[in-house]
Design a protein around this motif. Structure first.
Motif, PDB file in Angstrom:
ATOM      1  N   ARG A  55       0.837  -1.208   0.000  1.00 49.21           N
ATOM      2  CA  ARG A  55       0.000   0.000   0.000  1.00 49.21           C
ATOM      3  C   ARG A  55       0.869   1.253   0.000  1.00 49.21           C
ATOM      4  O   ARG A  55       0.562   2.227  -0.699  1.00 49.21           O
ATOM      5  N   ASP A  59       1.274   4.340  -2.927  1.00 51.76           N
ATOM      6  CA  ASP A  59       1.142   5.769  -2.636  1.00 51.76           C
ATOM      7  C   ASP A  59       2.296   6.604  -3.181  1.00 51.76           C
ATOM      8  O   ASP A  59       2.252   7.827  -3.117  1.00 51.76           O
ATOM      9  N   LYS A  61       4.185   8.742  -5.560  1.00 54.87           N
ATOM     10  CA  LYS A  61       3.735   9.535  -6.708  1.00 54.87           C
ATOM     11  C   LYS A  61       4.887  10.257  -7.411  1.00 54.87           C
ATOM     12  O   LYS A  61       4.753  10.664  -8.559  1.00 54.87           O
ATOM     13  N   TYR A  69       9.917   6.148   0.659  1.00 54.61           N
ATOM     14  CA  TYR A  69       9.552   4.734   0.720  1.00 54.61           C
ATOM     15  C   TYR A  69      10.790   3.862   0.909  1.00 54.61           C
ATOM     16  O   TYR A  69      10.799   2.953   1.737  1.00 54.61           O
TER      17      TYR A  69
END
Length: 122
Positions: A55, A59, A61, A69
């Motif tokens: 998930r 996310d 972008k 991340y």
């Protein structure tokens, strides 16, 4: 002709065979249940971590999100390593406890069998 005492035979058979077999089976089932629960708990935790990471990846972008991340992956790897270590220690502890209880049960059964044999010899 000698009378055969079925009650005494049944009691001796129970104390020498069925009782110990039931006690060991109970111990084995308890161990299997604890081990299964530990494995299910670990599997659930690893699955939740994996889903959370997927998930988080969805996310991402932009480059800043990807950097963030990737930095988070180091913490996740460290956390998973600690979790794996803890899970391994838990399994070892369960196994050691099982072995100790099995040895205690065996000692008790040998003692009881010796007492029963002594009584039967008299």
């Amino acid at each position: 002709m000698q009378n055969f005492d079925t009650k005494q035979f049944t009691e001796q058979f129970e104390s020498l065979f069925f009782g110990p077999a039931r006690a060991y089976a109970s111990l084995s089932v308890d161990f299997a249940e604890k081990l299964t629960n530990a494995q299910l708990e670990a599997g659930r935790a690893y699955s939740e971590t994996g889903m959370a990471q997927l998930r988080a990846l969805l996310d991402v972008k932009d480059a800043e999100g990807l950097r963030s991340y990737m930095e988070g992956q180091q913490k996740i790897a460290k956390d998973l390593t600690e979790r794996l270590k803890g899970d391994a220690e838990k399994v070892v502890s369960l196994q050691q406890d099982f072995v100790q209880q099995s040895q205690k049960l065996t000692e008790e059964n040998v003692k009881q069998a010796t007492e029963t044999a002594t009584k039967a010899a008299k």
